[in-house]
Motif scaffolding. Sequence first.
Motif, PDB file in Angstrom:
ATOM      1  N   GLY A 151    -122.139 -83.896  73.857  1.00 37.73           N
ATOM      2  CA  GLY A 151    -123.164 -84.628  73.118  1.00 37.73           C
ATOM      3  C   GLY A 151    -122.857 -84.573  71.637  1.00 37.73           C
ATOM      4  N   THR A 152    -123.817 -84.106  70.848  1.00 34.85           N
ATOM      5  CA  THR A 152    -123.603 -83.987  69.405  1.00 34.85           C
ATOM      6  C   THR A 152    -123.144 -82.589  68.999  1.00 34.85           C
ATOM      7  OG1 THR A 152    -125.929 -83.421  69.070  1.00 34.85           O
ATOM      8  CG2 THR A 152    -125.326 -85.759  68.904  1.00 34.85           C
ATOM      9  N   PHE A 153    -122.915 -81.717  69.974  1.00 36.75           N
ATOM     10  CA  PHE A 153    -122.504 -80.339  69.731  1.00 36.75           C
ATOM     11  C   PHE A 153    -120.983 -80.258  69.759  1.00 36.75           C
ATOM     12  CE2 PHE A 153    -121.337 -76.152  71.463  1.00 36.75           C
ATOM     13  CZ  PHE A 153    -121.908 -75.335  70.516  1.00 36.75           C
ATOM     14  N   VAL A 154    -120.387 -79.631  68.739  1.00 38.01           N
ATOM     15  CA  VAL A 154    -118.944 -79.416  68.687  1.00 38.01           C
ATOM     16  C   VAL A 154    -118.687 -77.929  68.454  1.00 38.01           C
ATOM     17  CG1 VAL A 154    -116.799 -79.932  67.473  1.00 38.01           C
ATOM     18  CG2 VAL A 154    -118.511 -81.718  67.756  1.00 38.01           C
ATOM     19  N   ALA A 155    -117.816 -77.356  69.270  1.00 37.55           N
ATOM     20  CA  ALA A 155    -117.442 -75.951  69.098  1.00 37.55           C
ATOM     21  C   ALA A 155    -115.936 -75.869  68.879  1.00 37.55           C
ATOM     22  CB  ALA A 155    -117.824 -75.135  70.325  1.00 37.55           C
ATOM     23  N   VAL A 156    -115.532 -75.105  67.881  1.00 37.89           N
ATOM     24  CA  VAL A 156    -114.126 -74.828  67.617  1.00 37.89           C
ATOM     25  C   VAL A 156    -113.926 -73.338  67.879  1.00 37.89           C
ATOM     26  CG1 VAL A 156    -112.291 -74.802  65.886  1.00 37.89           C
ATOM     27  CG2 VAL A 156    -114.010 -76.633  65.864  1.00 37.89           C
ATOM     28  N   VAL A 157    -113.041 -73.031  68.819  1.00 37.58           N
ATOM     29  CA  VAL A 157    -112.796 -71.632  69.186  1.00 37.58           C
ATOM     30  C   VAL A 157    -111.319 -71.338  68.939  1.00 37.58           C
ATOM     31  CG1 VAL A 157    -112.917 -69.915  71.019  1.00 37.58           C
ATOM     32  CG2 VAL A 157    -114.612 -71.749  70.933  1.00 37.58           C
ATOM     33  N   ILE A 158    -111.063 -70.297  68.142  1.00 35.79           N
ATOM     34  CA  ILE A 158    -109.690 -69.902  67.822  1.00 35.79           C
ATOM     35  C   ILE A 158    -109.465 -68.482  68.317  1.00 35.79           C
ATOM     36  CG2 ILE A 158    -108.000 -69.481  66.001  1.00 35.79           C
ATOM     37  CD1 ILE A 158    -109.539 -71.537  64.298  1.00 35.79           C
ATOM     38  N   ALA A 159    -108.433 -68.321  69.129  1.00 44.15           N
ATOM     39  CA  ALA A 159    -108.030 -66.995  69.602  1.00 44.15           C
ATOM     40  C   ALA A 159    -106.793 -66.578  68.814  1.00 44.15           C
ATOM     41  CB  ALA A 159    -107.727 -67.037  71.091  1.00 44.15           C
ATOM     42  N   THR A 160    -106.763 -65.325  68.377  1.00 43.55           N
ATOM     43  CA  THR A 160    -105.644 -64.811  67.591  1.00 43.55           C
ATOM     44  C   THR A 160    -105.130 -63.526  68.229  1.00 43.55           C
ATOM     45  OG1 THR A 160    -106.645 -65.711  65.588  1.00 43.55           O
ATOM     46  CG2 THR A 160    -104.951 -64.049  65.283  1.00 43.55           C
ATOM     47  N   ALA A 161    -103.817 -63.368  68.237  1.00 43.32           N
ATOM     48  CA  ALA A 161    -103.217 -62.155  68.791  1.00 43.32           C
ATOM     49  C   ALA A 161    -102.049 -61.718  67.918  1.00 43.32           C
ATOM     50  CB  ALA A 161    -102.740 -62.401  70.219  1.00 43.32           C
ATOM     51  N   LEU A 162    -101.771 -60.434  67.950  1.00 41.09           N
ATOM     52  CA  LEU A 162    -100.672 -59.841  67.198  1.00 41.09           C
ATOM     53  C   LEU A 162     -99.746 -59.142  68.180  1.00 41.09           C
ATOM     54  CD1 LEU A 162     -99.633 -59.227  64.288  1.00 41.09           C
ATOM     55  CD2 LEU A 162    -100.985 -57.138  64.360  1.00 41.09           C
ATOM     56  N   ILE A 163     -98.470 -59.314  68.040  1.00 42.95           N
ATOM     57  CA  ILE A 163     -97.390 -58.720  68.828  1.00 42.95           C
ATOM     58  C   ILE A 163     -97.238 -59.409  70.192  1.00 42.95           C
ATOM     59  CG2 ILE A 163     -96.394 -56.629  69.853  1.00 42.95           C
ATOM     60  CD1 ILE A 163     -97.898 -55.056  67.619  1.00 42.95           C
ATOM     61  N   ASP A 164     -98.252 -59.326  71.061  1.00 39.87           N
ATOM     62  CA  ASP A 164     -98.202 -59.961  72.379  1.00 39.87           C
ATOM     63  C   ASP A 164     -99.141 -61.155  72.392  1.00 39.87           C
ATOM     64  OD1 ASP A 164     -96.415 -58.090  73.601  1.00 39.87           O
ATOM     65  OD2 ASP A 164     -98.095 -56.689  73.812  1.00 39.87           O
ATOM     66  N   ASP A 165     -98.686 -62.269  72.930  1.00 44.66           N
ATOM     67  CA  ASP A 165     -99.509 -63.477  72.966  1.00 44.66           C
ATOM     68  C   ASP A 165    -100.524 -63.397  74.106  1.00 44.66           C
ATOM     69  OD1 ASP A 165    -100.646 -65.931  72.810  1.00 44.66           O
ATOM     70  OD2 ASP A 165     -98.848 -67.052  73.336  1.00 44.66           O
ATOM     71  N   THR A 166    -101.749 -63.067  73.758  1.00 43.59           N
ATOM     72  CA  THR A 166    -102.841 -63.010  74.737  1.00 43.59           C
ATOM     73  C   THR A 166    -103.858 -64.122  74.487  1.00 43.59           C
ATOM     74  OG1 THR A 166    -104.079 -61.469  73.340  1.00 43.59           O
ATOM     75  CG2 THR A 166    -102.637 -60.501  75.026  1.00 43.59           C
ATOM     76  N   THR A 167    -103.483 -65.121  73.674  1.00 44.98           N
ATOM     77  CA  THR A 167    -104.448 -66.148  73.281  1.00 44.98           C
ATOM     78  C   THR A 167    -104.956 -66.962  74.463  1.00 44.98           C
ATOM     79  OG1 THR A 167    -102.643 -67.669  72.707  1.00 44.98           O
ATOM     80  CG2 THR A 167    -103.572 -66.325  70.929  1.00 44.98           C
ATOM     81  N   ALA A 168    -104.077 -67.328  75.401  1.00 42.36           N
ATOM     82  CA  ALA A 168    -104.516 -68.099  76.567  1.00 42.36           C
ATOM     83  C   ALA A 168    -105.473 -67.271  77.418  1.00 42.36           C
ATOM     84  CB  ALA A 168    -103.319 -68.564  77.391  1.00 42.36           C
ATOM     85  N   ASP A 169    -105.198 -65.975  77.572  1.00 41.67           N
ATOM     86  CA  ASP A 169    -106.093 -65.092  78.333  1.00 41.67           C
ATOM     87  C   ASP A 169    -107.458 -64.976  77.661  1.00 41.67           C
ATOM     88  OD1 ASP A 169    -104.018 -64.598  80.140  1.00 41.67           O
ATOM     89  OD2 ASP A 169    -103.352 -62.825  79.043  1.00 41.67           O
TER      90      ASP A 169
END
Length: 90
Positions: free
Chosen positions: A64-82
């Motif tokens: 609808g009119t709601f927008v969410a921006v979600v950013i995942a950050t990881a250091l050393i090992d890429d766990t962003t998808a998890d």
Amino acid sequence: MAETMKQSLIDDLNSTAGVSGGAGTVEDTTFLGKSVPSAYVKGVLNYGGNEFDVFERCVIVRKGTFVAVVIATALIDDTTADQLAAFTSL
């Protein structure tokens, strides 16, 4: 939107003190139980004479009119998808 966010994440990452080599792609990831496009970037953090890989992955969700921006950050090992796959509802 993911393509635009990718460039923004690359620019932000490369302007961070001690980070270099930021590059990115747009690829699918799981968020809220669905496969969605995500902006994905990777760089190298130089800290205390050591180098560490830095990863960021961003999804943008509209409802609808709601927008969410979600950013995942990881250091050393890429766990962003998890991290993003762990979201089950907004």
